[in-house]
Design an enzyme around this catalytic site. Structure first.
Site, short mmCIF file in Angstrom:
data_model
loop_
_atom_site.label_atom_id
_atom_site.label_comp_id
_atom_site.label_asym_id
_atom_site.label_seq_id
_atom_site.Cartn_x
_atom_site.Cartn_y
_atom_site.Cartn_z
CG HIS A 77 -1.98 -0.97 1.10
ND1 HIS A 77 -3.01 -1.17 2.10
CD2 HIS A 77 -2.27 -1.91 0.08
CE1 HIS A 77 -3.81 -2.19 1.71
NE2 HIS A 77 -3.39 -2.79 0.43
CD GLU A 79 -2.05 3.98 3.42
OE1 GLU A 79 -3.22 4.18 3.54
OE2 GLU A 79 -1.61 3.07 2.49
CB CYS A 102 -6.28 -1.39 5.29
SG CYS A 102 -4.71 -1.84 5.32
CB CYS A 105 -2.00 1.04 6.07
SG CYS A 105 -1.67 0.31 4.52
#
Length: 156
Positions: A77, A79, A102, A105
């Site tokens: 992801h 992040e 999410c 993260c």
């Protein structure tokens, strides 16, 4: 006399996050992130994609089917990519991200020392993973706020 219609810091940094999202090769969801320190300096950027060395023409980009035949076990992801791309301390930093994080993260954001989260979209708000994110952010006293969608046009 100075120009009056310049963009705000929030618009500027979210613009960098949106530009980073444009690097994503994911055909379904493009997410970008920009980390900023307390002096308004960019200290990390990232977008969602496969890890270094994982061939994006070989691995699947699909959302459907068996888990191992989908993108989910392989995509990193935005992040964590932004966190890993930083070479300085993230203590007290602000994360600008185009999509609310999410739970996985969120854990990384909290552990990294980031203290504020600014996001554009929260399209998975009611899913358990994102409820868990908000619970953890609240517990860790991470400030999070939704930024209105921005339409940046270059003015002369």
């Amino acid at each position: 006399m100075k120009r009056e219609n310049y963009i705000s810091w929030d618009e500027y940094f979210m613009g960098v996050a949106r530009l980073s999202a444009m690097r994503s090769k994911d055909p379904h969801t493009q997410v970008g992130a920009c980390i900023v320190n307390q002096k308004k300096r960019i200290i990390g950027i990232g977008y969602n994609g496969f890890p270094y060395g994982v061939e994006d023409d070989t691995f699947p980009w699909t959302k459907d089917g068996d888990w191992l035949d989908s993108k989910y076990p392989y995509v990193v992801h935005a992040e964590p990519n932004a966190i890993l791309n930083s070479t300085v301390s993230l203590d007290g930093a602000t994360l600008y991200v185009t999509l609310f994080p999410c739970n996985d993260c969120a854990k990384l954001v909290i552990q990294s020392g980031i203290k504020e989260l600014v996001y554009l979209q929260d399209k998975y708000h009611d899913q358990d993973s994102f409820t868990a994110s908000r619970r953890m952010f609240d517990s860790a006293k991470i400030v999070y706020r939704k930024m209105p969608m921005i339409d940046i046009e270059i003015k002369k």
